[in-house]
Design an enzyme around this catalytic site. Structure first.
Site, PDB file in Angstrom:
ATOM      1  N   CYS A   1      46.538  11.324 -13.526  1.00 41.46           N
ATOM      2  CA  CYS A   1      46.706  10.475 -14.719  1.00 41.46           C
ATOM      3  C   CYS A   1      47.514  11.461 -15.460  1.00 41.46           C
ATOM      4  CB  CYS A   1      45.491  10.346 -15.803  1.00 41.46           C
ATOM      5  SG  CYS A   1      44.901  12.166 -16.657  1.00 41.46           S
TER       6      CYS A   1
ATOM      7  N   GLU B   1      42.417  18.246 -11.852  1.00 43.66           N
ATOM      8  CA  GLU B   1      43.783  19.653 -12.004  1.00 43.66           C
ATOM      9  C   GLU B   1      43.524  20.232 -13.453  1.00 43.66           C
ATOM     10  OE1 GLU B   1      45.062  15.139 -11.375  1.00 43.66           O
ATOM     11  OE2 GLU B   1      43.300  16.076 -11.895  1.00 43.66           O
TER      12      GLU B   1
END
Length: 148
Positions: free
Chosen positions: A82, A54
């Protein structure tokens, strides 16, 4: 598994990451149906704990668009982000987040800190999880089983 849709491309990035010995997680940033950035995990190769798929895809998209904001863009990820990645998604002002497998241990969207639900979160994207979840879970389980 690879195709033209963003989630299929995220899976292709995850498979490529596994081929490099990285945890198989892939991410794609798209705007108006066009993929503008893609990445797979590179924490080992980069010797960088922040080189999550990401983070790399967001950085590449920002560079390509010449802006720190990705308003109107969506991100597709093969695993629930996360806390670090959720924060980056928020700061980049991504419009929508789509993810495949939930991550009860390290996820921060529907698990753990539920980052986007916190009052200190300045921007929460629309979030959709569970897309091709079994496929993502099997990819991760297979990767870790082969490591043992």
């Amino acid at each position: 598994m690879a195709g033209t849709d963003p989630m299929s491309e995220a899976f292709a990035e995850a498979i490529a990451a596994a081929g490099r010995g990285e945890v198989p997680i892939g991410a794609v940033v798209a705007r108006d149906g066009e993929i503008i950035a893609r990445a797979g995990n590179r924490t080992l190769a980069s010797k960088d704990p922040t080189a999550h798929a990401e983070m790399l895809a967001i950085r590449a998209a920002c560079e390509r668009l010449g802006s720190e904001r990705l308003a109107g863009c969506d991100i597709y990820v093969t695993l629930e982000p996360c806390a670090m990645c959720a924060a980056a998604i928020s700061l980049a002002r991504l419009r929508r987040l789509y993810w495949a497998a939930s991550d009860p241990k390290g996820g921060a969207v529907e698990n753990g800190p539920r980052f986007f639900a916190q009052p200190t979160c300045h921007h929460a994207p629309q979030s959709y999880g569970g897309i091709r979840e079994a496929e993502a879970r099997d990819l991760l389980k297979g990767f870790f089983a082969a490591k043992r």
